[in-house]
Write an enzyme that holds these catalytic residues in place. Structure first.
Site, short mmCIF file in Angstrom:
data_model
loop_
_atom_site.label_atom_id
_atom_site.label_comp_id
_atom_site.label_asym_id
_atom_site.label_seq_id
_atom_site.Cartn_x
_atom_site.Cartn_y
_atom_site.Cartn_z
N LYS A 1 99.94 -18.80 -15.61
CA LYS A 1 100.36 -18.99 -16.99
C LYS A 1 100.16 -20.01 -17.75
O LYS A 1 99.63 -20.26 -19.02
CB LYS A 1 101.92 -18.60 -17.18
CG LYS A 1 102.51 -17.30 -16.75
CD LYS A 1 101.79 -16.40 -17.77
CE LYS A 1 102.20 -14.73 -17.60
NZ LYS A 1 101.54 -13.72 -18.27
N TYR B 1 102.11 -17.78 -10.07
CA TYR B 1 102.45 -17.32 -11.64
C TYR B 1 102.49 -18.23 -12.62
O TYR B 1 101.94 -18.07 -13.63
CB TYR B 1 103.91 -16.60 -11.32
CG TYR B 1 104.32 -15.77 -12.70
CD1 TYR B 1 103.60 -14.95 -13.25
CD2 TYR B 1 105.35 -16.19 -13.44
CE1 TYR B 1 103.82 -14.28 -14.34
CE2 TYR B 1 105.66 -15.77 -14.63
CZ TYR B 1 104.95 -14.54 -15.31
OH TYR B 1 105.51 -14.10 -16.37
N SER C 1 102.54 -14.83 -22.72
CA SER C 1 102.68 -15.67 -21.50
C SER C 1 104.22 -15.55 -21.01
O SER C 1 104.76 -14.38 -20.76
CB SER C 1 102.34 -17.15 -21.97
OG SER C 1 102.45 -18.28 -20.69
#
Length: 275
Positions: free
Chosen positions: A152, A148, A134
């Site tokens: 994650k 993004y 991650s």
């Protein structure tokens, strides 16, 4: 102890370093790449200890077959490292629909399907490990990285739940939380929105600096980070999170403390809605 590893995205960055360190210590590795020629040197140097499998994570229909082929090539799977992915930066409004879809398909849906495909093999082996790469961005959000962050945060929630699901089978799950690292992730592993003038001078515009290689002073040593990932497999029980880099620790603890503070102050008002 010799182990068999499946690592996605071994052509560069953490994936490449993982393959190199694992093969150097005598482990066997099945690596996925989009272009097999990118790892021709590793294949030539390590022979049958390194099997190469072509895969683009956005092609989710092929993931299970590739994982099955990797397990067949090595005879079993002991550790699965979900590493492949990239960073997409820009304000949410600046991103195109295609960029949004591709980021989710790669970082989130592809990673989910990879883990799902690997679990039957780990159960058959009587246990094993899943390492999901991650980022500190999986706990701390910044303007200009909303998609993004979404991928994650999403994969971390998935992995936390899966960790509890598969613990009875002796399978451990670790979420790897690296901070900034001097890898090929940037700028080649980064993609950007087409900027809108409306965001010039706003916090979201700070992410545009990564087009030029990012801010100076990145402190993370990728070789040390990879060595820590490998060493974590020997820890029992498996650490749910593996924080790599003092910058990651600082960002994550600040974000978690701020989040907890914002919730603690609502104890009375939260209870007011009880029936």
């Amino acid at each position: 102890m010799t182990r068999t590893w499946l690592v996605t995205g071994v052509s560069s960055g953490f994936g490449r370093l993982l393959a190199e360190q694992l093969l150097a210590r005598g482990d066997r590795v099945a690596g996925t790449v989009r272009r097999p020629d990118a790892v021709a040197d590793l294949r030539a140097a390590h022979g049958d200890a390194f099997s190469v499998h072509q895969l683009d994570l956005t092609d989710t229909g092929r993931i299970r077959g590739v994982v099955d082929d990797a397990a067949a090539a090595l005879g079993r799977l002991d550790v699965v490292v979900s590493n492949a992915g990239y960073g997409l930066f820009g304000a949410a409004e600046e991103l195109s629909d295609d960029q949004v879809t591709h980021q989710l398909d790669t970082n989130l849906l592809g990673s989910i399907q990879l883990v799902r495909a690997a679990l039957p093999h780990l159960r058959a082996a009587g246990g094993g490990r899943v390492l999901q790469v991650s980022s500190s961005a999986g706990q701390a959000a910044w303007p200009g990285s909303s998609l993004y962050n979404a991928t994650k945060w999403g994969i971390e929630g998935f992995c936390e739940a899966v960790a509890a699901e598969v613990a009875p089978f002796g399978i451990g799950v670790t979420i790897v939380e690296p901070g900034g690292a001097r890898t090929g992730f940037g700028p080649t592993g980064l993609r950007f929105a087409e900027p809108l003038a409306a965001y010039d001078g706003t916090p979201a515009a700070a992410s545009r600096a990564f087009r030029d290689g990012g801010p100076p002073g990145v402190i993370g040593d990728p070789a040390r980070m990879v060595a820590a990932m490998i060493a974590s497999v020997d820890r029992s029980p498996a650490p749910l999170r593996l924080v790599l880099g003092s910058d990651a620790w600082t960002a994550m603890t600040a974000a978690l403390e701020a989040r907890l503070d914002s919730v603690r102050g609502q104890r009375a008002t939260a209870g007011a809605t009880d029936g």
